[in-house]
Scaffold this active site. Sequence first.
Site, mmCIF file in Angstrom:
data_model
loop_
_atom_site.group_PDB
_atom_site.id
_atom_site.type_symbol
_atom_site.label_atom_id
_atom_site.label_comp_id
_atom_site.label_asym_id
_atom_site.label_seq_id
_atom_site.Cartn_x
_atom_site.Cartn_y
_atom_site.Cartn_z
ATOM 1 N N ASP A 151 0.901 -1.249 0.074
ATOM 2 C CA ASP A 151 -0.062 0.079 -0.012
ATOM 3 C C ASP A 151 0.845 1.193 -0.165
ATOM 4 O OD1 ASP A 151 -3.301 0.464 1.055
ATOM 5 O OD2 ASP A 151 -1.959 2.248 1.051
ATOM 6 N N LYS B 68 -11.717 2.900 -13.816
ATOM 7 C CA LYS B 68 -12.086 1.628 -13.477
ATOM 8 C C LYS B 68 -12.334 0.792 -14.445
ATOM 9 C CE LYS B 68 -11.679 0.027 -9.680
ATOM 10 N NZ LYS B 68 -10.898 -0.570 -8.743
ATOM 11 N N THR C 192 -16.083 -1.896 -9.723
ATOM 12 C CA THR C 192 -17.095 -1.477 -9.384
ATOM 13 C C THR C 192 -18.278 -1.306 -10.297
ATOM 14 O OG1 THR C 192 -17.932 0.876 -8.670
ATOM 15 C CG2 THR C 192 -16.240 0.726 -10.113
ATOM 16 N N ASP C 193 -19.547 -1.255 -9.628
ATOM 17 C CA ASP C 193 -20.590 -1.343 -10.529
ATOM 18 C C ASP C 193 -20.599 0.092 -11.400
ATOM 19 O OD1 ASP C 193 -21.363 0.529 -8.390
ATOM 20 O OD2 ASP C 193 -23.255 -0.401 -7.883
ATOM 21 N N GLU C 194 -19.916 1.082 -10.907
ATOM 22 C CA GLU C 194 -19.964 2.635 -11.623
ATOM 23 C C GLU C 194 -19.521 2.179 -13.136
ATOM 24 O OE1 GLU C 194 -18.649 5.817 -9.588
ATOM 25 O OE2 GLU C 194 -19.496 4.911 -7.744
ATOM 26 N N TYR D 187 -13.326 9.009 -12.261
ATOM 27 C CA TYR D 187 -13.334 7.774 -11.502
ATOM 28 C C TYR D 187 -13.817 6.331 -12.220
ATOM 29 C CZ TYR D 187 -14.074 3.992 -8.139
ATOM 30 O OH TYR D 187 -14.507 2.642 -7.462
HETATM 31 P P1 NAD Z 1 -9.911 3.218 -0.517
HETATM 32 O O1 NAD Z 1 -9.926 4.765 -1.241
HETATM 33 O O2 NAD Z 1 -10.547 3.600 0.867
HETATM 34 O O3 NAD Z 1 -8.628 2.814 -0.314
HETATM 35 C C1 NAD Z 1 -7.636 2.644 -1.402
HETATM 36 C C2 NAD Z 1 -6.217 2.083 -0.932
HETATM 37 O O4 NAD Z 1 -5.411 2.065 -2.122
HETATM 38 C C3 NAD Z 1 -5.700 3.019 0.048
HETATM 39 O O5 NAD Z 1 -5.167 2.271 1.252
HETATM 40 C C4 NAD Z 1 -4.549 3.804 -0.616
HETATM 41 O O6 NAD Z 1 -3.344 4.127 0.380
HETATM 42 C C5 NAD Z 1 -4.249 2.367 -1.740
HETATM 43 N N1 NAD Z 1 -3.487 3.072 -2.852
HETATM 44 C C6 NAD Z 1 -3.977 4.242 -3.904
HETATM 45 N N2 NAD Z 1 -3.092 4.320 -4.575
HETATM 46 C C7 NAD Z 1 -2.110 3.375 -4.535
HETATM 47 C C8 NAD Z 1 -1.132 3.188 -5.223
HETATM 48 N N3 NAD Z 1 -0.785 3.803 -6.263
HETATM 49 N N4 NAD Z 1 -0.230 2.091 -5.085
HETATM 50 C C9 NAD Z 1 -0.584 1.391 -3.765
HETATM 51 N N5 NAD Z 1 -1.667 1.413 -3.088
HETATM 52 C C10 NAD Z 1 -2.296 2.641 -3.276
HETATM 53 O O7 NAD Z 1 -10.484 2.506 -1.245
HETATM 54 P P2 NAD Z 1 -11.954 1.468 -0.958
HETATM 55 O O8 NAD Z 1 -13.281 2.209 -0.929
HETATM 56 O O9 NAD Z 1 -11.301 0.645 -0.076
HETATM 57 O O10 NAD Z 1 -11.896 0.632 -2.285
HETATM 58 C C11 NAD Z 1 -11.061 -0.361 -2.666
HETATM 59 C C12 NAD Z 1 -11.254 -1.144 -4.087
HETATM 60 O O11 NAD Z 1 -12.580 -1.212 -4.120
HETATM 61 C C13 NAD Z 1 -11.107 0.183 -5.099
HETATM 62 O O12 NAD Z 1 -10.711 -0.509 -6.145
HETATM 63 C C14 NAD Z 1 -12.494 0.711 -5.455
HETATM 64 O O13 NAD Z 1 -12.640 0.947 -6.872
HETATM 65 C C15 NAD Z 1 -13.226 -0.660 -5.174
HETATM 66 N N6 NAD Z 1 -14.686 -0.544 -4.818
HETATM 67 C C16 NAD Z 1 -14.979 0.074 -4.006
HETATM 68 C C17 NAD Z 1 -16.288 0.278 -3.470
HETATM 69 C C18 NAD Z 1 -16.952 0.997 -2.259
HETATM 70 O O14 NAD Z 1 -17.758 1.391 -2.167
HETATM 71 N N7 NAD Z 1 -15.815 1.749 -1.319
HETATM 72 C C19 NAD Z 1 -17.614 -0.503 -4.129
HETATM 73 C C20 NAD Z 1 -17.125 -1.074 -5.327
HETATM 74 C C21 NAD Z 1 -15.594 -1.243 -5.535
HETATM 75 O O1 DAU Z 2 -20.917 2.043 -6.527
HETATM 76 C C1 DAU Z 2 -19.715 1.674 -5.865
HETATM 77 C C2 DAU Z 2 -18.885 2.857 -5.593
HETATM 78 O O2 DAU Z 2 -19.342 3.299 -4.632
HETATM 79 C C3 DAU Z 2 -17.560 2.758 -5.610
HETATM 80 O O3 DAU Z 2 -16.814 2.479 -6.613
HETATM 81 C C4 DAU Z 2 -16.694 4.011 -4.919
HETATM 82 O O4 DAU Z 2 -15.398 3.886 -4.815
HETATM 83 C C5 DAU Z 2 -17.511 4.403 -3.707
HETATM 84 O O5 DAU Z 2 -17.019 5.775 -3.341
HETATM 85 C C6 DAU Z 2 -19.101 4.731 -4.208
HETATM 86 O O6 DAU Z 2 -19.312 5.708 -4.934
HETATM 87 P P1 DAU Z 2 -20.435 6.823 -4.481
HETATM 88 O O7 DAU Z 2 -20.014 8.071 -5.533
HETATM 89 O O8 DAU Z 2 -21.665 6.083 -4.987
HETATM 90 O O9 DAU Z 2 -20.343 7.099 -2.923
HETATM 91 P P2 DAU Z 2 -20.102 8.226 -2.132
HETATM 92 O O10 DAU Z 2 -20.229 7.739 -0.814
HETATM 93 O O11 DAU Z 2 -19.310 9.411 -2.360
HETATM 94 O O12 DAU Z 2 -21.580 8.848 -2.489
HETATM 95 C C7 DAU Z 2 -22.923 8.167 -2.220
HETATM 96 C C8 DAU Z 2 -24.053 8.963 -2.510
HETATM 97 O O13 DAU Z 2 -24.127 9.896 -1.820
HETATM 98 C C9 DAU Z 2 -23.721 9.505 -4.024
HETATM 99 O O14 DAU Z 2 -25.051 9.605 -4.643
HETATM 100 C C10 DAU Z 2 -23.385 10.926 -3.629
HETATM 101 C C11 DAU Z 2 -24.304 11.275 -2.486
HETATM 102 N N1 DAU Z 2 -23.406 12.224 -1.632
HETATM 103 C C12 DAU Z 2 -22.254 11.814 -1.355
HETATM 104 C C13 DAU Z 2 -21.572 12.780 -0.524
HETATM 105 C C14 DAU Z 2 -20.076 12.606 -0.013
HETATM 106 C C15 DAU Z 2 -24.252 13.419 -1.040
HETATM 107 O O15 DAU Z 2 -25.452 13.520 -1.343
HETATM 108 N N2 DAU Z 2 -23.466 13.974 -0.173
HETATM 109 C C16 DAU Z 2 -22.086 13.828 0.069
HETATM 110 O O16 DAU Z 2 -21.515 14.931 0.624
#
Ligand code: NAD
Ligand code: DAU
Length: 378
Positions: free
Chosen positions: A43, A172, A142-144, A168
């Site tokens: 990381d 992905k 991700t589903d995005e 983003y």
């Molecule tokens: P996060 O932002 O919390 O964590 C990302 C981690 O990656 C951090 O620890 C960061 O230090 C590390 N990182 C970033 N750039 C790096 C690099 N160049 N080399 C090594 N490490 C690096 O993200 P998350 O929410 O835990 O998501 C993890 C994965 O899951 C991502 O690939 C994201 O696209 C995917 N994902 C997230 C969600 C969600 O809801 N959070 C949903 C679906 C998929």
């Molecule tokens: O669907 C999977 C994705 O979910 C992952 O791939 C991403 O890494 C993860 O960040 C997440 O993306 P979203 O954009 O859906 O998550 P976020 O928590 O940023 O926002 C969730 C919803 O809430 C979105 O519709 C935007 C809204 N939002 C978010 C923030 C930060 C607000 O209304 N106010 C806010 O301040």
Amino acid sequence: MKNNNNIHNPQNLLVTGGAGFIGTNFVKYWIKQYPDTNIIVLDALTYAGNHTNLDSLSGKSGYRFIHGDILDQKLTEKILRENTIDTIVHFAAESHVDRSIHGPDAFLQTNIIGTHSLLKAAKSVWLDTDSPLKHRFHHVSTDEVYGSLKPDDPAFSETTPYAPNSPYAASKASSDHIVRAYHETYGLNVTTSNCSNNYGPYQFPEKLIPLIITNILCGKTLPVYGDGLQIRDWLYVDDHNRGVDLVIHKGHANETYNIGGHNEWTNLEIVRLVCNLIDDKFSNETSLSQRFPHAPQIKNNRSDSLIRFVSDRPGHDRRYAINALKITRELEYEPVESFESGIKKTIDWYLHNEKWWRDVMDGSYQDWINRHYRTGQE
Ligand code: NAD
Ligand code: DAU
């Protein structure tokens, strides 16, 4: 169901991004499930990574943390060779949509070039040297990548065409295609999972649910983008990890699997739910008023009095929903956490880990909040 003669039994894992939200939960989940496997976390510790998340594992035999960047191909090759890594689980990414709108470059660099760098390392060590190791490269996506759904559209399946809308999501989507190409062209054993919105412990408080929880506790306003009627499909983080585990062990090479829990909520519903649950907590636990003197309950206000509708996210996807039939049928996947219990567990985690979230809300976090929400939050 496909005949599965492709069972993979990892012995030595490399987990990228293991100090982030899902990565941390995954590493803890995996060590509990498979205590006899070895696990190395790689990381870069960006603002979203926090090595203290994994402090409880330090000194544990079979576990090691390496501070390094996935862009450093030579470093990854060295790690793969020296530790006979047979499985890469690739979480590392820039993950916040709003940040990708303010500054897309880091997203293209880490999510596309970084993923390609990892793939090149894996090819070099696993394929170019005729290694006898049975390997697997699991890519967490991700589903995005599928874009946005209308209210009556069917949920995203694995055959839904890609239509990413944010930098983003586009980064992905690109990485998913490159992963696929490394199987088709070079024969790398890859799998990909596309998951919906995760929630749970250790999520950085820039994302909706932890932002709302911590803002309530600090008495700050709760920013809801646009009309707040955008829909997300929420999954507890360990249910995501269970899905990734199944795909790593039983998924077919070059297949993609959607992971989700049939749990669609509008943002406004989520915000109100979190408000109500925290109000209940304050009514039942008097010590909370002493610990969080800025919370609205102190002045007999309800948390939802802090809700403010703010400018919408540019290109904001209206609805996500996951069709998880394939992983359910082929790999017998079922989420186990109900939303009711998962969200309560998550709120409790933030209540009991105040030091964790206060520590990550450092100067750079405040800069982000001020820049993104313009005037900063009250
Ligand atoms: P996060 O932002 O919390 O964590 C990302 C981690 O990656 C951090 O620890 C960061 O230090 C590390 N990182 C970033 N750039 C790096 C690099 N160049 N080399 C090594 N490490 C690096 O993200 P998350 O929410 O835990 O998501 C993890 C994965 O899951 C991502 O690939 C994201 O696209 C995917 N994902 C997230 C969600 C969600 O809801 N959070 C949903 C679906 C998929
Ligand atoms: O669907 C999977 C994705 O979910 C992952 O791939 C991403 O890494 C993860 O960040 C997440 O993306 P979203 O954009 O859906 O998550 P976020 O928590 O940023 O926002 C969730 C919803 O809430 C979105 O519709 C935007 C809204 N939002 C978010 C923030 C930060 C607000 O209304 N106010 C806010 O301040």
